[in-house]
Design an enzyme around this catalytic site. Structure first.
Site, PDB file in Angstrom:
ATOM      1  CB  SER A 240      -0.849   0.000   1.262  1.00  0.00           C
ATOM      2  OG  SER A 240       0.013   0.203   2.372  1.00  0.00           O
ATOM      3  CE  LYS A 241      -0.807   6.888  -3.047  1.00  0.00           C
ATOM      4  NZ  LYS A 241      -2.053   7.467  -3.375  1.00  0.00           N
ATOM      5  NE  ARG A 242       0.212   1.004   6.624  1.00  0.00           N
ATOM      6  CZ  ARG A 242       0.657  -0.199   6.982  1.00  0.00           C
ATOM      7  NH1 ARG A 242       1.750  -0.303   7.704  1.00  0.00           N
ATOM      8  NH2 ARG A 242       0.012  -1.290   6.618  1.00  0.00           N
ATOM      9  CG  HIS A 243       3.245  -1.675   2.966  1.00  0.00           C
ATOM     10  ND1 HIS A 243       1.934  -2.020   2.759  1.00  0.00           N
ATOM     11  CD2 HIS A 243       3.585  -2.199   4.150  1.00  0.00           C
ATOM     12  CE1 HIS A 243       1.507  -2.727   3.773  1.00  0.00           C
ATOM     13  NE2 HIS A 243       2.479  -2.844   4.631  1.00  0.00           N
ATOM     14  N   GLY A 244       5.154   1.854   0.610  1.00  0.00           N
ATOM     15  CA  GLY A 244       6.085   2.273  -0.440  1.00  0.00           C
ATOM     16  C   GLY A 244       5.525   2.154  -1.845  1.00  0.00           C
TER      17      GLY A 244
END
Ligand code: GLU
Length: 468
Positions: A240-244
């Site tokens: 996800s965005k949070r993961h990159g």
């Protein structure tokens, strides 16, 4: 056979980390085998494809050094050819016109659901003739998919995968408005572009079976497939965005170097022993799609940071200065003055081992750029007690007379601490408040080096700003 690979992004979004890795693997595989790597922009979804996204994909690939061979192919420009092929299938009896209404299709989906089958078209127009067509329904063209037997794909990464043909319904190749579908366009373009190896995300594995059927029906050579497992986050969950899962520009803006990101992406799902730092030449000579792991790779910022730190340390001082200057201009600030450039160049060797990204480097470089009066961190302000200021006042007189070279400055401060003040007083007792006064921070490159580079006048005025 000279291999030809391709990257075929849909410009409905920007270039993401997963797409960039797919492009890199395709490019390396082609280079490894002395072949070509081509780019096709799949811009057929007019409503969702934007010129900005196309621009960002091309720019992102150039920035990452993922250069392609020949001109990019724009899929939307080839619709006529796709239509011709759909009609040739129709003429050969390998496709048919289907007049099923939206209500009928909804009913088929509901029945399939009730019977626990995957939704699919039931083939009701497969052997009917257009003379039976209802009034006012514009037909689609469906591929007459073989229903008997099974097919096998010897995937370079997934191994042998088999699917029973009855699981694949008669897909649409041409919509009722005359527009070709993705499944048809991909096959026609891969054939016309001479693509020998289709290497892409494993979310396309099921499409490969349908595409294979089309290649066969058209009498075209079927490319070799390689489906790469998707990238997951460090915690093993879908990226996800949070993961990159960010656009490539976000990595550029965060201060990653293209060489570092490329090296990191290469290691995401592929490896060569324990090698972490791999040059482009080594990558070309070692890379083989068959060695890509079958399990999803995990995206890990800590690892990326450490690879980036390596590439930063390897970069020349001049190159880093240019990158810092570019970032500054992009941020809308003025160019460095000559004096600032000189200071930065002189200080770069000590700045670069201390940071992981260009944005950290820009922050650390502030020690040479900051304008007076300096903003002090809370920690630095705490070091400047009344006692410390008295110490610095005593030191100032000695500093003024110093020859202003880093070694001389160090022995002068040491002498002041241990002999003028008290033998029990250590260098740090004086150097720490001195650093706080001159840099505004508790951490900096070696303080005597910073003082030498900043010069006598700047340092004494920064000191006076605290003492007055
Ligand atoms: N355009 C498709 C995508 O962006 C890729 C198609 C393919 O590689 O065959 O997912």
């Amino acid at each position: 056979m000279t291999p030809v690979t391709r990257f075929a992004p849909s410009p409905t979004g920007f270039l993401h980390i997963g797409g960039a890795r797919t492009a890199l693997f395709n490019r390396l595989y082609a280079q490894h085998l002395g072949g070509r790597f081509r780019l096709r922009i799949e811009d057929t979804d007019k409503a969702r494809s934007t010129p900005e996204a196309i621009h960002a994909i091309l720019e992102g690939m150039r920035w990452l050094g993922l250069y392609w061979d020949e001109e990019p192919v724009f899929q939307s420009a080839r619709a006529e050819r796709h239509r011709d092929i759909a009609f040739s299938l129709l003429e050969a009896g390998k496709a048919y016109r289907c007049y099923a209404t939206p209500e009928e299709l909804a009913e088929m989906r509901a029945t399939a659901k009730a019977e626990g089958r995957p939704p699919g078209y039931d083939g009701r127009w497969r052997s009917r003739t257009p003379s039976e067509a209802p009034e006012g329904v514009a037909p689609v063209i469906r591929f007459k998919a073989p229903h008997e037997g099974e097919q096998q794909i010897d995937d370079l990464i997934q191994g042998t995968v088999t699917v029973a043909n009855r699981q694949l319904d008669d897909m649409i190749v041409l919509r009722s408005d005359g527009s070709p579908t993705y499944m048809l366009s991909v096959v026609v373009d891969d054939h016309d572009m001479g693509i020998t190896h289709v290497i892409r995300g494993d979310d396309h594995l099921t499409n490969a079976f349908r595409q294979r059927q089309l290649f066969q029906a058209l009498g075209w050579e079927i490319p070799v497939f390689g489906h790469i497992p998707l990238i997951h986050g460090a915690d093993g969950a879908k990226l996800s965005k949070r993961h990159g899962a960010l656009a490539i520009e976000a990595y550029r803006d965060m201060g990653y170097l293209p060489d570092a990101l490329r090296n990191y992406l290469l290691r995401l799902g592929w490896g060569h022993g324990d090698e972490e730092i791999i040059s482009d030449a080594q990558a070309v000579s070692w890379f083989d799609v068959a060695d890509v792991g079958k399990n999803p790779a995990r995206f890990d910022f800590t690892k990326l940071n450490s690879v980036n730190a390596h590439y930063l340390r390897q970069s020349s001082d001049e190159a880093l200065l240019t990158l810092l200057a570019d970032r500054r201009r992009c941020g809308g600030k003025s160019n460095y003055s000559d004096e600032q450039r000189q200071r930065l160049l002189a200080g770069m060797a000590s700045l670069k081992p201390r940071v992981k990204r260009l944005d950290d480097l820009a922050e650390a470089a502030e020690v040479y750029l900051a304008e007076r009066p300096l903003k002090r961190t809370d920690e630095a302000a705490k070091l400047l007690t009344a006692e410390a200021l008295a110490t610095l006042t005593g030191l100032r007189a000695l500093l003024e007379a110093s020859g202003w070279d880093r070694h001389e400055l160090e022995s002068l401060v040491r002498h002041y601490a241990e002999e003028v003040m008290d033998p029990a007083v250590k260098l740090g007792k004086v150097a720490q408040p001195l650093r706080a006064a001159i840099t505004g921070s508790k951490v900096s490159p070696p303080i005597f080096e910073v003082m030498e580079i900043l010069g006598r006048e700047e340092c004494l005025t920064r000191l006076d700003d605290c003492l007055i």
